[in-house]
Design a protein around this motif. Structure first.
Motif, PDB file in Angstrom:
ATOM      1  N   VAL A  43       5.938   2.646   1.958  1.00  0.00           N
ATOM      2  CA  VAL A  43       6.904   2.705   1.131  1.00  0.00           C
ATOM      3  C   VAL A  43       5.641   1.500   0.488  1.00  0.00           C
ATOM      4  O   VAL A  43       4.962   0.869   1.339  1.00  0.00           O
ATOM      5  N   ILE A  44       4.794   2.174  -0.830  1.00  0.00           N
ATOM      6  CA  ILE A  44       4.235   1.143  -1.408  1.00  0.00           C
ATOM      7  C   ILE A  44       4.552   0.592  -2.544  1.00  0.00           C
ATOM      8  O   ILE A  44       5.592   0.653  -3.205  1.00  0.00           O
ATOM      9  N   LEU A  45       4.267  -1.192  -2.615  1.00  0.00           N
ATOM     10  CA  LEU A  45       4.693  -1.689  -3.956  1.00  0.00           C
ATOM     11  C   LEU A  45       3.641  -1.378  -5.209  1.00  0.00           C
ATOM     12  O   LEU A  45       2.490  -1.364  -5.012  1.00  0.00           O
ATOM     13  N   ASP A  46       3.721  -1.490  -6.807  1.00  0.00           N
ATOM     14  CA  ASP A  46       2.916  -2.208  -7.069  1.00  0.00           C
ATOM     15  C   ASP A  46       2.964  -3.448  -7.644  1.00  0.00           C
ATOM     16  O   ASP A  46       3.417  -4.581  -7.367  1.00  0.00           O
ATOM     17  N   TYR A  47       1.137  -3.911  -7.174  1.00  0.00           N
ATOM     18  CA  TYR A  47       0.943  -5.432  -7.010  1.00  0.00           C
ATOM     19  C   TYR A  47       0.200  -5.018  -8.875  1.00  0.00           C
ATOM     20  O   TYR A  47      -1.330  -4.523  -8.934  1.00  0.00           O
ATOM     21  N   VAL A  48       0.679  -6.275  -9.171  1.00  0.00           N
ATOM     22  CA  VAL A  48      -0.192  -6.609 -10.642  1.00  0.00           C
ATOM     23  C   VAL A  48      -0.804  -8.398 -10.856  1.00  0.00           C
ATOM     24  O   VAL A  48      -0.564  -8.774 -10.788  1.00  0.00           O
ATOM     25  N   PRO A  49      -2.519  -7.827 -10.314  1.00  0.00           N
ATOM     26  CA  PRO A  49      -3.273  -8.498  -9.902  1.00  0.00           C
ATOM     27  C   PRO A  49      -4.145  -8.661 -11.059  1.00  0.00           C
ATOM     28  O   PRO A  49      -4.395 -10.880 -11.530  1.00  0.00           O
TER      29      PRO A  49
END
Ligand code: GLC
Length: 552
Positions: free
Chosen positions: A107-113
């Motif tokens: 599972v890969i999440l979207d990281y919005v840094p």
């Protein structure tokens, strides 16, 4: 020419196939017209049930699912450590991870840094008072003495990148919507808080992160103006400052690599976690995001095939340039479409989309596919008053990303089996033909082609890890290459034209066609010349491998 032994226990991101889910549009389990995590769980067997009946993908990347006012459909995050109620809650998410892992999917999440939502508590504090300890977590600047904007930077969604804050009398920076204020990665406390976000999700079992606009994390400390781009001096839309500029001061700064190394070090606190970056830069700049010592991202997304004219020469050149440029430790990857782009079929045509599928799943490098690509979903027709995407609403309907974000097509029933009520975006016009149920029962469907290719790749590790060798097939319409392992060689020949053509094979080569994009089982034995039908791609098992041929 390079190869490395396949090792399915480690480096999963090299050998698996990544599947991007746009959660709003995958499956609506609670009948509100918007997809959700329970919907993803319910459809997981479709993605991978351990048999060849399923698609067989190895990792799921979920576009943002965090609490958000949805000004940019989740890329405006109001809390990095929770789930938006629209999609479920942390318990649903934990079940999703468990269900994925049970099926051997990561599972890969979207990281919005780069930015938060303007409703994030950090920003609410930051804008409350110039003296607030979180003031410096965002990028605030005074107006110039004449009252004008701090510099000429533009927002990617149109207009200037600065918004005036009446209460505290300063501007804040936003490279996207004004509802997406830019975080200040030069602030150590903010940085620590954002790195903890990664740990929070890894503790919950998340295997990797796709990092949104990760090259933008640092800005020129002096905020110098960007020069105007010579290639693109005038915008298609008058509101469009951003695309008129050369982005030398607002992104891709040399210093950003130190931050990415810190992010990678956090990933490395946990075993086998993968960093994927959204990076659009030209090859020499892009390649640096692997890290000079391989200590940055394992997979900077390679979008080059999305920007090429769709012909054999351009595509081969793009692959060759990449293969040539990559250092030994850097692993290639390929993307053909995503939630910001046109649907593949609408870009290259339905027949060529089959050739594209074979290309994606036979090249050396990790393939990422976008939900619905496996059905041959096309751009939807969307009336102006149904448009949702802020980019389209600001820069013109031709810039809308809604066309490629429409509901997944499960059946030919009402709302394509996605929901029981009107979905948030309309369905594509041909969903009655292009849907999972219909394509399941058509042996030659696009879905069965993707399944065949994904499972073929799985069963033939040479396609995962063998080296890549382009072959001069003496046909300008074809891209031909070999994948070479220690004991086996496969040859892939792709006809990019709608004419029959003949490819000259390396002298002395014989082989057998194992897969054709026509899926009609013509398992021909080939020697010297290979005839390809219009828009056909084939995978050949080479009977006599390269070394043996060279000795002959
Ligand atoms: C990335 C995302 C895009 C989003 C933007 C702002 O480009 O892919 O969907 O709008 O960043 O977060």
């Amino acid at each position: 020419m390079r190869s490395s032994a396949a090792n399915t226990k480690t480096n999963w991101w090299k050998y698996g196939v990544i599947y991007q889910i746009y959660p709003r549009s995958f499956m609506d389990s609670n009948r509100d017209g918007v997809g959700d995590l329970q919907g993803v769980i319910e459809k997981m067997d479709y993605l991978n049930d351990g048999t060849k009946n399923s698609l067989g993908v190895d990792a799921l990347w979920l576009s943002p699912i965090f609490p958000s006012p949805m000004a940019d459909f989740g890329y405006d995050v109001a809390d990095y450590c929770d789930i938006d109620p629209l999609f479920g809650n942390l318990a649903t998410f934990d079940r999703l991870v468990a269900e994925a892992h049970r099926r051997n999917m990561k599972v890969i999440l979207d990281y919005v840094p780069n930015h938060t939502s303007d409703r994030h508590p950090w920003f609410i504090e930051s804008r409350s008072d110039r003296k607030n300890p979180r003031r410096d977590w965002y990028i605030w600047r005074d107006a110039k003495p004449d009252g004008s904007l701090p510099n000429n930077w533009g927002s990617a969604f149109g207009g200037p990148a600065w918004e005036w804050d009446e209460r505290t009398g300063q501007y804040y920076l936003h490279s996207f919507l004004k509802e997406q204020p830019e975080l200040n990665w030069r602030n150590a406390d903010m940085k620590a808080a954002m790195l903890d976000v990664l740990r929070f999700w890894m503790e919950r079992g998340v295997d990797g992160f796709r990092m949104d606009v990760v090259g933008m994390l640092l800005k020129d400390p002096q905020l110098r103006d960007n020069p105007i781009s010579k290639e693109n001096p005038g915008p298609a839309h008058p509101n469009n400052l951003y695309y008129r500029q050369q982005h030398i001061h607002d992104q891709d700064l040399d210093e950003v690599h130190a931050i990415i190394r810190e992010i990678r070090a956090v990933l490395d606190e946990y075993p086998e976690r993968c960093g994927i970056g959204e990076l659009w830069y030209a090859l020499p700049r892009w390649i640096r995001y692997y890290g000079i010592h391989g200590d940055e991202l394992q997979l900077p997304f390679n979008f080059r095939l999305m920007n090429q004219p769709w012909n054999a020469r351009a595509i081969r050149q793009s692959v060759d340039e990449l293969e040539e440029a990559l250092p030994e430790f850097a692993w290639p990857n390929y993307v053909l479409s995503n939630h910001d782009a046109q649907r593949l079929v609408s870009r290259v045509g339905e027949k060529q989309a089959r050739v594209a599928a074979m290309l994606l799943l036979t090249l050396r490098g990790t393939p990422t596919l976008y939900y619905g690509e496996e059905l041959g979903m096309e751009n939807a027709v969307i009336a102006a008053d149904q448009m949702q995407d802020p980019q389209g609403l600001r820069l013109g309907t031709d810039q809308s990303r809604d066309y490629g974000r429409t509901p997944m097509q499960w059946t030919d029933g009402p709302f394509s089996g996605f929901s029981t009520i009107k979905p948030w975006l309309p369905l594509t016009q041909n969903y009655r033909e292009k849907n999972v149920a219909a394509e399941n029962s058509d042996p030659a469907s696009m879905l069965n082609l993707f399944r065949t290719l994904i499972h073929f790749r799985k069963e033939h590790p040479v396609l995962q890890s063998g080296s890549y060798l382009p072959v001069d097939g003496e046909s300008e319409d074809c891209f031909v290459f070999e994948r070479i392992g220690d004991d086996e060689v496969y040859l892939v020949a792709l006809n990019f034209s709608n004419k029959e053509t003949s490819v000259h094979l390396p002298d002395g080569l014989t082989g057998q066609i194992l897969v054709s994009t026509y899926l009609d089982g013509s398992l021909l034995l080939i020697r010297d010349d290979l005839k390809l039908r219009n828009d056909e791609g084939v995978i050949l098992k080479v009977a006599n491998n390269t070394a043996a041929r060279q000795d002959e």
